[in-house]
Scaffold this motif. Sequence first.
Motif, PDB file in Angstrom:
ATOM      1  N   ARG A 125     -72.973  32.589   0.657  1.00 25.12           N
ATOM      2  CA  ARG A 125     -74.011  32.587   2.507  1.00 25.12           C
ATOM      3  C   ARG A 125     -72.649  31.826   3.101  1.00 25.12           C
ATOM      4  NH1 ARG A 125     -79.570  30.868   2.028  1.00 25.12           N
ATOM      5  NH2 ARG A 125     -80.089  31.152   3.601  1.00 25.12           N
ATOM      6  N   LEU A 126     -72.093  30.146   2.442  1.00 24.79           N
ATOM      7  CA  LEU A 126     -71.204  30.017   2.862  1.00 24.79           C
ATOM      8  C   LEU A 126     -69.899  30.881   3.452  1.00 24.79           C
ATOM      9  CD1 LEU A 126     -70.704  26.929   4.270  1.00 24.79           C
ATOM     10  CD2 LEU A 126     -70.253  26.338   1.088  1.00 24.79           C
ATOM     11  N   ARG A 127     -70.369  31.016   2.683  1.00 27.06           N
ATOM     12  CA  ARG A 127     -68.281  32.220   2.587  1.00 27.06           C
ATOM     13  C   ARG A 127     -68.713  32.898   4.063  1.00 27.06           C
ATOM     14  NH1 ARG A 127     -64.472  33.640  -0.792  1.00 27.06           N
ATOM     15  NH2 ARG A 127     -65.841  33.297  -2.788  1.00 27.06           N
ATOM     16  N   TYR A 128     -70.067  33.838   4.243  1.00 23.78           N
ATOM     17  CA  TYR A 128     -70.011  34.385   5.445  1.00 23.78           C
ATOM     18  C   TYR A 128     -70.009  33.457   6.585  1.00 23.78           C
ATOM     19  CZ  TYR A 128     -71.019  38.398   2.997  1.00 23.78           C
ATOM     20  OH  TYR A 128     -71.116  39.653   2.712  1.00 23.78           O
ATOM     21  N   LEU A 129     -70.478  32.044   6.369  1.00 24.24           N
ATOM     22  CA  LEU A 129     -69.931  31.501   7.355  1.00 24.24           C
ATOM     23  C   LEU A 129     -68.798  31.277   7.860  1.00 24.24           C
ATOM     24  CD1 LEU A 129     -72.981  28.495   6.940  1.00 24.24           C
ATOM     25  CD2 LEU A 129     -72.801  30.969   8.957  1.00 24.24           C
ATOM     26  N   CYS A 130     -67.951  30.963   7.173  1.00 20.63           N
ATOM     27  CA  CYS A 130     -66.811  29.951   7.421  1.00 20.63           C
ATOM     28  C   CYS A 130     -66.113  31.569   7.917  1.00 20.63           C
ATOM     29  CB  CYS A 130     -65.893  30.545   6.073  1.00 20.63           C
ATOM     30  SG  CYS A 130     -66.254  29.017   5.456  1.00 20.63           S
ATOM     31  N   ILE A 131     -66.813  33.105   7.518  1.00 18.73           N
ATOM     32  CA  ILE A 131     -65.919  34.231   7.876  1.00 18.73           C
ATOM     33  C   ILE A 131     -65.877  34.648   9.364  1.00 18.73           C
ATOM     34  CG2 ILE A 131     -66.007  36.888   8.209  1.00 18.73           C
ATOM     35  CD1 ILE A 131     -66.040  36.231   5.611  1.00 18.73           C
ATOM     36  N   VAL A 132     -67.279  34.179  10.239  1.00 17.20           N
ATOM     37  CA  VAL A 132     -67.750  34.375  11.007  1.00 17.20           C
ATOM     38  C   VAL A 132     -66.982  33.374  12.191  1.00 17.20           C
ATOM     39  CG1 VAL A 132     -69.149  33.195  12.591  1.00 17.20           C
ATOM     40  CG2 VAL A 132     -69.670  35.210  10.760  1.00 17.20           C
ATOM     41  N   SER A 133     -66.642  31.625  11.330  1.00 15.83           N
ATOM     42  CA  SER A 133     -65.905  30.752  12.042  1.00 15.83           C
ATOM     43  C   SER A 133     -64.566  31.484  12.389  1.00 15.83           C
ATOM     44  CB  SER A 133     -65.938  29.403  11.188  1.00 15.83           C
ATOM     45  OG  SER A 133     -65.195  28.732  11.946  1.00 15.83           O
ATOM     46  N   SER A 134     -64.121  31.615  11.105  1.00 20.31           N
ATOM     47  CA  SER A 134     -62.066  32.493  11.122  1.00 20.31           C
ATOM     48  C   SER A 134     -62.252  33.765  12.626  1.00 20.31           C
ATOM     49  CB  SER A 134     -62.339  32.958   9.797  1.00 20.31           C
ATOM     50  OG  SER A 134     -60.876  33.675   9.885  1.00 20.31           O
ATOM     51  N   ASN A 135     -63.573  34.434  12.336  1.00 17.11           N
ATOM     52  CA  ASN A 135     -63.481  35.483  13.342  1.00 17.11           C
ATOM     53  C   ASN A 135     -63.474  35.199  14.652  1.00 17.11           C
ATOM     54  OD1 ASN A 135     -63.490  37.032  10.985  1.00 17.11           O
ATOM     55  ND2 ASN A 135     -66.019  37.765  11.428  1.00 17.11           N
ATOM     56  N   LEU A 136     -64.222  34.141  14.611  1.00 12.74           N
ATOM     57  CA  LEU A 136     -64.151  33.517  16.291  1.00 12.74           C
ATOM     58  C   LEU A 136     -63.577  32.778  17.328  1.00 12.74           C
ATOM     59  CD1 LEU A 136     -67.937  32.024  16.313  1.00 12.74           C
ATOM     60  CD2 LEU A 136     -67.270  33.948  17.634  1.00 12.74           C
ATOM     61  N   ASP A 137     -62.164  32.054  16.015  1.00  7.00           N
ATOM     62  CA  ASP A 137     -61.040  31.684  16.522  1.00  7.00           C
ATOM     63  C   ASP A 137     -60.622  32.956  16.427  1.00  7.00           C
ATOM     64  OD1 ASP A 137     -62.010  29.678  15.523  1.00  7.00           O
ATOM     65  OD2 ASP A 137     -60.999  29.006  13.631  1.00  7.00           O
ATOM     66  N   GLU A 138     -59.532  33.853  15.770  1.00  9.22           N
ATOM     67  CA  GLU A 138     -59.049  34.719  17.004  1.00  9.22           C
ATOM     68  C   GLU A 138     -59.793  35.620  17.508  1.00  9.22           C
ATOM     69  OE1 GLU A 138     -57.550  39.181  14.759  1.00  9.22           O
ATOM     70  OE2 GLU A 138     -58.509  37.932  13.542  1.00  9.22           O
ATOM     71  N   PHE A 139     -61.054  35.212  18.003  1.00  9.71           N
ATOM     72  CA  PHE A 139     -61.651  36.410  19.389  1.00  9.71           C
ATOM     73  C   PHE A 139     -61.098  35.127  20.355  1.00  9.71           C
ATOM     74  CE2 PHE A 139     -65.356  35.880  22.440  1.00  9.71           C
ATOM     75  CZ  PHE A 139     -65.149  37.623  22.564  1.00  9.71           C
ATOM     76  N   PHE A 140     -61.174  34.611  20.239  1.00  7.86           N
ATOM     77  CA  PHE A 140     -60.532  33.030  21.346  1.00  7.86           C
ATOM     78  C   PHE A 140     -59.419  33.193  21.508  1.00  7.86           C
ATOM     79  CE2 PHE A 140     -64.897  32.124  21.143  1.00  7.86           C
ATOM     80  CZ  PHE A 140     -64.957  31.433  22.864  1.00  7.86           C
ATOM     81  N   GLU A 141     -58.327  33.203  20.294  1.00  4.79           N
ATOM     82  CA  GLU A 141     -56.738  33.510  20.703  1.00  4.79           C
ATOM     83  C   GLU A 141     -56.291  34.413  20.769  1.00  4.79           C
ATOM     84  OE1 GLU A 141     -55.611  31.208  17.038  1.00  4.79           O
ATOM     85  OE2 GLU A 141     -56.765  32.169  15.885  1.00  4.79           O
ATOM     86  N   VAL A 142     -56.827  35.158  20.431  1.00  6.33           N
ATOM     87  CA  VAL A 142     -56.091  36.501  20.472  1.00  6.33           C
ATOM     88  C   VAL A 142     -56.691  37.415  21.766  1.00  6.33           C
ATOM     89  CG1 VAL A 142     -55.382  38.230  19.797  1.00  6.33           C
ATOM     90  CG2 VAL A 142     -55.313  36.730  18.609  1.00  6.33           C
ATOM     91  N   ARG A 143     -58.583  38.088  21.580  1.00  5.13           N
ATOM     92  CA  ARG A 143     -58.981  38.797  22.532  1.00  5.13           C
ATOM     93  C   ARG A 143     -59.012  37.633  23.740  1.00  5.13           C
ATOM     94  NH1 ARG A 143     -58.528  43.122  24.549  1.00  5.13           N
ATOM     95  NH2 ARG A 143     -61.056  43.710  26.062  1.00  5.13           N
ATOM     96  N   ILE A 144     -59.639  36.694  23.820  1.00  5.97           N
ATOM     97  CA  ILE A 144     -60.474  36.236  24.911  1.00  5.97           C
ATOM     98  C   ILE A 144     -58.726  35.779  25.137  1.00  5.97           C
ATOM     99  CG2 ILE A 144     -61.071  33.800  26.358  1.00  5.97           C
ATOM    100  CD1 ILE A 144     -63.367  36.029  25.348  1.00  5.97           C
ATOM    101  N   ALA A 145     -57.593  35.206  25.374  1.00  5.48           N
ATOM    102  CA  ALA A 145     -56.548  34.258  25.645  1.00  5.48           C
ATOM    103  C   ALA A 145     -55.502  35.517  26.231  1.00  5.48           C
ATOM    104  CB  ALA A 145     -55.265  33.904  24.307  1.00  5.48           C
ATOM    105  N   SER A 146     -55.798  37.024  25.857  1.00  3.12           N
ATOM    106  CA  SER A 146     -54.822  37.773  26.143  1.00  3.12           C
ATOM    107  C   SER A 146     -55.834  38.207  27.654  1.00  3.12           C
ATOM    108  CB  SER A 146     -54.866  39.123  24.909  1.00  3.12           C
ATOM    109  OG  SER A 146     -56.167  39.847  25.608  1.00  3.12           O
ATOM    110  N   LEU A 147     -57.186  38.115  27.892  1.00  2.40           N
ATOM    111  CA  LEU A 147     -57.500  39.111  29.218  1.00  2.40           C
ATOM    112  C   LEU A 147     -57.514  37.646  29.974  1.00  2.40           C
ATOM    113  CD1 LEU A 147     -60.773  39.991  27.880  1.00  2.40           C
ATOM    114  CD2 LEU A 147     -58.931  41.092  28.757  1.00  2.40           C
ATOM    115  N   LEU A 148     -57.197  36.280  29.411  1.00  2.00           N
ATOM    116  CA  LEU A 148     -57.607  34.877  30.717  1.00  2.00           C
ATOM    117  C   LEU A 148     -55.553  35.415  31.143  1.00  2.00           C
ATOM    118  CD1 LEU A 148     -59.322  32.192  28.461  1.00  2.00           C
ATOM    119  CD2 LEU A 148     -59.596  33.683  30.918  1.00  2.00           C
ATOM    120  N   ALA A 149     -54.773  35.459  29.877  1.00  2.00           N
ATOM    121  CA  ALA A 149     -52.840  35.690  29.938  1.00  2.00           C
ATOM    122  C   ALA A 149     -53.448  36.840  31.362  1.00  2.00           C
ATOM    123  CB  ALA A 149     -52.744  36.330  29.168  1.00  2.00           C
ATOM    124  N   ARG A 150     -53.801  37.403  31.180  1.00  2.00           N
ATOM    125  CA  ARG A 150     -53.758  38.313  32.221  1.00  2.00           C
ATOM    126  C   ARG A 150     -54.520  38.363  33.593  1.00  2.00           C
ATOM    127  NH1 ARG A 150     -57.519  43.484  30.994  1.00  2.00           N
ATOM    128  NH2 ARG A 150     -56.076  43.402  29.266  1.00  2.00           N
TER     129      ARG A 150
END
Length: 700
Positions: free
Chosen positions: A50-75
């Motif tokens: 369960r703790l590992r899943y919490l960490c996975i969510v954290s890692s996924n959100l990092d990538e969501f912001f640093e890649v997906r959101i960042a690319s849209l903001l860069a546009r």
Amino acid sequence: MSHREDTPAGELAETGSAPTDRIDRELSQLAFNRRVLAQAEDSAVPLLERLRYLCIVSSNLDEFFEVRIASLLARDRIDARAANSLASSARFEEAYAVSHDLVERQYAILNQEILPELSRNGIHLLRNQDRNDAQRAWVKAYFDREVRPLLTPIGLDPAHPFPQVINKSLNFIVQLSGKDAFGRGNAIAIVKAPRVLPRVIRLPDHLSDTGGVSFCLLSSVIHAHVEDLFTDREVLAYSQFRVTRDSDLWVDEEDVKDLRQALQSELQTRHFGFAVRLEVAKNCPGALADFLLDQFSIPRARLYAVDGPVNMNRLMALVDAVDQPALRFSPFTPGYPAGLHHVDLYAVLRQRDLLLHHPYQSFLPVVEFIRSAAMDPNVVAIKQTIYRTGMNSVLMESLILAAQHGKEVTVIVELMARFDEEANINWAERLERAGAQVVYGVVGLKTHAKLALVIRREEGRLRLYAHMGTGNYHPSTTKLYTDFGLLTADAELSAEVNEIFIHLTSLTKPRQLKHLWLAPFDLQSQLLGAIAREAAIARSGRRGHIIAKMNALVDDAVIQALYAASNDGVKIELIVRGACTLRPGVPGLSENIRVRSIIGRFLEHSRIFYFRNDRAHNVYLSSADWMNRNLLRRIEVAFPVRDVKLKRRVLQEGLEPYLRDNNNAWELGADGAYRRRRPRKGQAPFCAQQYLMQKLGGNT
């Protein structure tokens, strides 16, 4: 499980001018993370997992912001005057609101459920106020010995500007009273935590009052002794903080002579892209948070005040450090295909194709396929694509060995595989030094196809053996991701694999392929044709049926074709792990389409496309998701499973169990919300992954 069957996992309603027949992509991606978070909420899941899943969510959100959101903001940054600015649009505001709710729930689970349960099981994560006197003394000594010498506080003034803060690094902002040693009243200091220090620290067991094992975080150690860094000055307030930055690498591939050298240079700047998110401690004073927001030019909507460590993903070290098997998933040993122990693999492949289903079946036959080729005097050439393979890889070492033994080794290394660029550059350099021919795919297109080819001299002629897969040649992920791989000596399929390698190295137009679908040339059109064929069959009154499994479905052309096929009466069953912008079950639009997502112990990663085609039962495996980037902007391959028995296996292992699952399955509704499936009254629970572990694994 705290969520009932009818509980939405994040609302995905459309906003603004987005078409009503689509689900917003960003909200769909956040909903996927809500489904992952549900695993952490589930008391039936072992505690450390369960703790590992919490960490996975954290890692996924990092990538969501640093890649997906960042690319849209860069546009937006390219054209700040755009009338439809994404950064200020209602859909972005909703995405930020959903992500805030997700993060709040994440930390609530950590503090209210996971940490108390860990403590009851003798695993203690201690804050300063939780530590006894002996533990405080040990932490003080640790700080003085290991931490303080590496810290360099920066008192801000015109000669000491705000320091460069690395992407996702741990930092502290400190507010001070009084004057500095030179009589000046600089009130703000920044302390950067060195990256060489462990974030999770185990305390000596003999210091514990309660038994078990005790840990503390580096952030807690620094918090407890931050005043020691500022002699004769009072610390009025402080907070940890973390900045997420744009992490997409960009090189002008048309304007560089050597992509590898250009990428090596670009990697140096990845840590300092523009800031897209700020995380601070929940008790961070508003004035300090405002100061940081202003410093990084981040709007308040992207400020996250968290009740715990600003980088929850660091708690993965605690998961790995604890030796309590009862708090983990039970050990699983992949099965080894019958009849393959201590045999000549090439002789087997001359008789039949070999289908491997990972991680339920071992990846070792694929490793042996390449390793034996490296040592086989009859093998004259090996060709392979590499997207992700990790820092340590038996496969890569085998390719290096083959080149050193004088074999013709050709490797297509994708240098732009996100977050694996450095590892791939290192492998490319080692391969070249060994004498292999290394190319970096096609300018502007990532090579994502999973292909390997062995050319062997047999009885005076060359014979080709191929491996095609849905997943990476990565020793770790093959134990965690579900994927299919096909080993074959089929002369037609192997020849077409070779044609693709020739195409990628020579850049000439590929010959017409009869069996393989190749992006960006015809994979999308072949998919659309197969969908249209099912629609035509249904219009004629016969049965049309499509089943497909993938990671993401966002390609507009494919979605429109599926809507049309649904209206023609085709039954369409989709298993989409992550983002899905198709809206199922809408009368007059998609009422014959059903979408579900499976979240479980293993990451669902295989791509399977089934078309009934008047009982021809066409089955394709692929490296490609149904996304515009995969179908039109990458090198991807879909390959047929031609053997009738193996087709049946793909259906019985890769699709049918997932359509039956009532344990780890989430159904997507017409309203855009996911709902957890549970057994109906009188129905036995069924978990697809557990079923496959028992059916194929080596434990039974």
